[in-house]
Design an enzyme around this catalytic site. Structure first.
Site, PDB file in Angstrom:
ATOM      1  N   MET A  48       0.049 -25.801  33.128  1.00 58.96           N
ATOM      2  CA  MET A  48       1.375 -25.652  32.527  1.00 58.96           C
ATOM      3  C   MET A  48       1.781 -26.957  31.846  1.00 58.96           C
ATOM      4  O   MET A  48       1.977 -27.985  32.517  1.00 58.96           O
ATOM      5  CB  MET A  48       2.409 -25.243  33.587  1.00 58.96           C
ATOM      6  N   GLN A 100      -7.855 -29.002  31.034  1.00 57.27           N
ATOM      7  CA  GLN A 100      -7.833 -28.026  29.939  1.00 57.27           C
ATOM      8  C   GLN A 100      -7.656 -28.726  28.601  1.00 57.27           C
ATOM      9  O   GLN A 100      -6.760 -29.562  28.456  1.00 57.27           O
ATOM     10  CB  GLN A 100      -6.701 -27.019  30.121  1.00 57.27           C
ATOM     11  N   CYS A 160      -2.703 -20.145  24.220  1.00 53.46           N
ATOM     12  CA  CYS A 160      -1.382 -20.671  23.856  1.00 53.46           C
ATOM     13  C   CYS A 160      -0.879 -20.017  22.569  1.00 53.46           C
ATOM     14  O   CYS A 160      -1.536 -20.075  21.527  1.00 53.46           O
ATOM     15  CB  CYS A 160      -1.439 -22.183  23.689  1.00 53.46           C
TER      16      CYS A 160
HETATM   17  C1  LIG Z   1       6.054 -24.065  31.250  1.00 53.31           C
HETATM   18  C2  LIG Z   1       4.707 -23.399  31.033  1.00 53.31           C
HETATM   19  C3  LIG Z   1       3.689 -24.105  30.407  1.00 53.31           C
HETATM   20  C4  LIG Z   1       2.430 -23.513  30.213  1.00 53.31           C
HETATM   21  N1  LIG Z   1       1.425 -24.242  29.663  1.00 53.31           N
HETATM   22  C5  LIG Z   1       0.162 -23.717  29.582  1.00 53.31           C
HETATM   23  C6  LIG Z   1      -0.933 -24.520  29.150  1.00 53.31           C
HETATM   24  O1  LIG Z   1      -0.800 -25.704  28.834  1.00 53.31           O
HETATM   25  N2  LIG Z   1      -2.165 -23.909  29.098  1.00 53.31           N
HETATM   26  C7  LIG Z   1      -2.364 -22.596  29.455  1.00 53.31           C
HETATM   27  O2  LIG Z   1      -3.501 -22.109  29.395  1.00 53.31           O
HETATM   28  N3  LIG Z   1      -1.346 -21.838  29.894  1.00 53.31           N
HETATM   29  C8  LIG Z   1      -0.105 -22.368  29.987  1.00 53.31           C
HETATM   30  N4  LIG Z   1       0.925 -21.608  30.492  1.00 53.31           N
HETATM   31  C9  LIG Z   1       0.633 -20.237  30.947  1.00 53.31           C
HETATM   32  C10 LIG Z   1       0.369 -20.221  32.459  1.00 53.31           C
HETATM   33  O3  LIG Z   1      -0.765 -20.977  32.809  1.00 53.31           O
HETATM   34  C11 LIG Z   1       0.198 -18.782  32.966  1.00 53.31           C
HETATM   35  O4  LIG Z   1      -0.975 -18.213  32.444  1.00 53.31           O
HETATM   36  C12 LIG Z   1       1.398 -17.894  32.601  1.00 53.31           C
HETATM   37  O5  LIG Z   1       2.620 -18.561  32.844  1.00 53.31           O
HETATM   38  C13 LIG Z   1       1.401 -16.584  33.418  1.00 53.31           C
HETATM   39  O6  LIG Z   1       1.319 -16.840  34.784  1.00 53.31           O
HETATM   40  P1  LIG Z   1       2.620 -16.918  35.772  1.00 53.31           P
HETATM   41  O7  LIG Z   1       3.368 -15.637  35.621  1.00 53.31           O
HETATM   42  O8  LIG Z   1       1.974 -17.120  37.123  1.00 53.31           O
HETATM   43  O9  LIG Z   1       3.439 -18.090  35.324  1.00 53.31           O
HETATM   44  C14 LIG Z   1       2.183 -22.177  30.643  1.00 53.31           C
HETATM   45  C15 LIG Z   1       3.238 -21.471  31.254  1.00 53.31           C
HETATM   46  C16 LIG Z   1       4.478 -22.059  31.457  1.00 53.31           C
HETATM   47  C17 LIG Z   1       5.559 -21.273  32.128  1.00 53.31           C
END
Ligand SMILES: Cc1cc2nc3c(=O)[nH]c(=O)nc-3n(C[C@H](O)[C@H](O)[C@H](O)COP(=O)(O)O)c2cc1C
Length: 337
Positions: free
Chosen positions: A17, A71, A101
């Protein structure tokens, strides 16, 4: 379970994240238990190759976090291969490629989720990286670009053939961003079609959600926002998976986590905004960002967040955290446990 030669003690992963899964946060979540792997914020391949200090800092990690996956994002096979070498030399256990992304700033440079629209280019990147490094190369993707282009199945096979050692699928399209719900049936169907581990991602907010998703045919589960709300969620899910009641976390432990995070940020990390912000200001911003998730749904959480967002110094911030979590002086009048 294993990703290439890397053994994970648990199939539960702290999802990458941006702005959130910095080394301090990853260390603290790891200390709570249940976590088999932590993934960094996404790091620019361009910045890594050019040796930009600020970018290299994003990729820094500590022994305590191992195994750790860094990553990276980018669209050029040669640069991605070179960036993978940098990450390997820095000691990462795994290098992951961001193909999920949806943010235009990233996607318009043929990186992030736009790679899903160019499967040949995406496979070329994985092939180049897999030749360049010994550590496992993994991919994190979405269902596809939009409902008309649900090609995670095709891409999963292509990157497997190109050398990827695991895949993570966030069960939404790029177009959906974070709206709607994650489609775990879709993830499960793809898990059956490749022979490398497939991890699922999306909407695990309670420990029981993780337990349910672990039964869907995936090798493991990535948890993002659930960890920001509750850094103990992976430990609690593992408790349930191993037949124990989920551990309970006191308000005091929750408060200590924030104070420890603040302490690590102040003493052991480098502010990523370089010269533009003082360290104190940077730490205040980081704590505010975490608190916007951390106290969601908490009694008096909204008022606490107003207090945190108006705090102008570390001392003020510490005082507000202590008053909310460590003493009985909740703004809602409820006693902290
Ligand atoms: C604040 C934030 C930043 C994120 N940054 C990335 C990132 O840098 N790389 C990535 O692959 N996914 C990123 N994601 C996606 C998360 O890794 C994840 O796949 C997505 O939030 C769904 O999962 P969750 O419902 O458990 O949050 C981000 C999500 C959030 C909320």
């Amino acid at each position: 379970m294993k990703i290439g030669p890397v053994q994970l003690e648990s199939p539960l992963v702290v999802s990458p994240m941006a702005g959130m899964t910095d080394t301090a946060f990853r260390r603290l979540v790891k200390r709570q238990g249940g976590c088999g792997l932590v993934v960094s914020e996404m790091v620019s391949s361009e910045g890594l190759v050019r040796g930009i200090d600020r970018t290299l800092e994003y990729a820094e990690h500590t022994e305590e976090e191992r195994p750790v996956s860094i990553q990276i994002f980018g669209g050029d096979p040669a640069k991605m291969a070179e960036a993978a070498r940098v990450v390997e030399q820095m000691g990462a256990n795994i290098v992951d490629v961001n193909m999920g992304c949806p943010v235009p700033k990233i996607a318009k440079h043929n990186a992030g989720c736009s790679l899903m629209r160019e499967p040949a280019q995406a496979a070329g990147i994985i092939a180049a990286m897999s030749t360049a490094v010994k550590i496992p190369v993994t991919v994190k993707m979405r269902k596809g670009w939009d409902e008309d282009e649900l090609n995670a199945g095709e891409l999963a096979k292509r990157v497997e053939d190109a050398g990827a050692k695991a895949i993570t699928i966030h069960g939404r399209t790029a177009k959906q961003s974070y709206s709607g719900v994650a489609d775990w049936d879709f993830i499960s169907a793809i898990a059956k079609t490749v022979s490398i581990p497939v991890f699922g991602s999306g909407d695990c907010i309670e420990p029981a959600d993780i337990v349910t998703r672990m039964k869907s045919g995936v090798s493991g589960v990535y948890v993002g926002r659930g960890v920001l709300r509750n850094p103990w969620i992976l430990a609690q899910a593992l408790d349930l998976m191993e037949g124990r009641p989920a551990r309970t976390i006191s308000d005091e432990e929750r408060g200590r986590f924030l104070l420890d995070y603040m302490h690590l940020l102040l003493t052991e990390t480098v502010p990523d905004s370089g010269k533009t912000l003082s360290r104190e200001r940077w730490v205040i911003n980081k704590i505010r960002a975490l608190c916007s998730w951390y106290t969601k749904g908490f009694d008096g959480g909204a008022q606490f967040r107003i207090g945190v967002n108006s705090a102008q110094s570390i001392a003020e911030l510490r005082d507000r955290i202590e008053r909310f979590f460590l003493t009985a002086q909740r703004p809602d009048g409820r006693a902290a446990s």
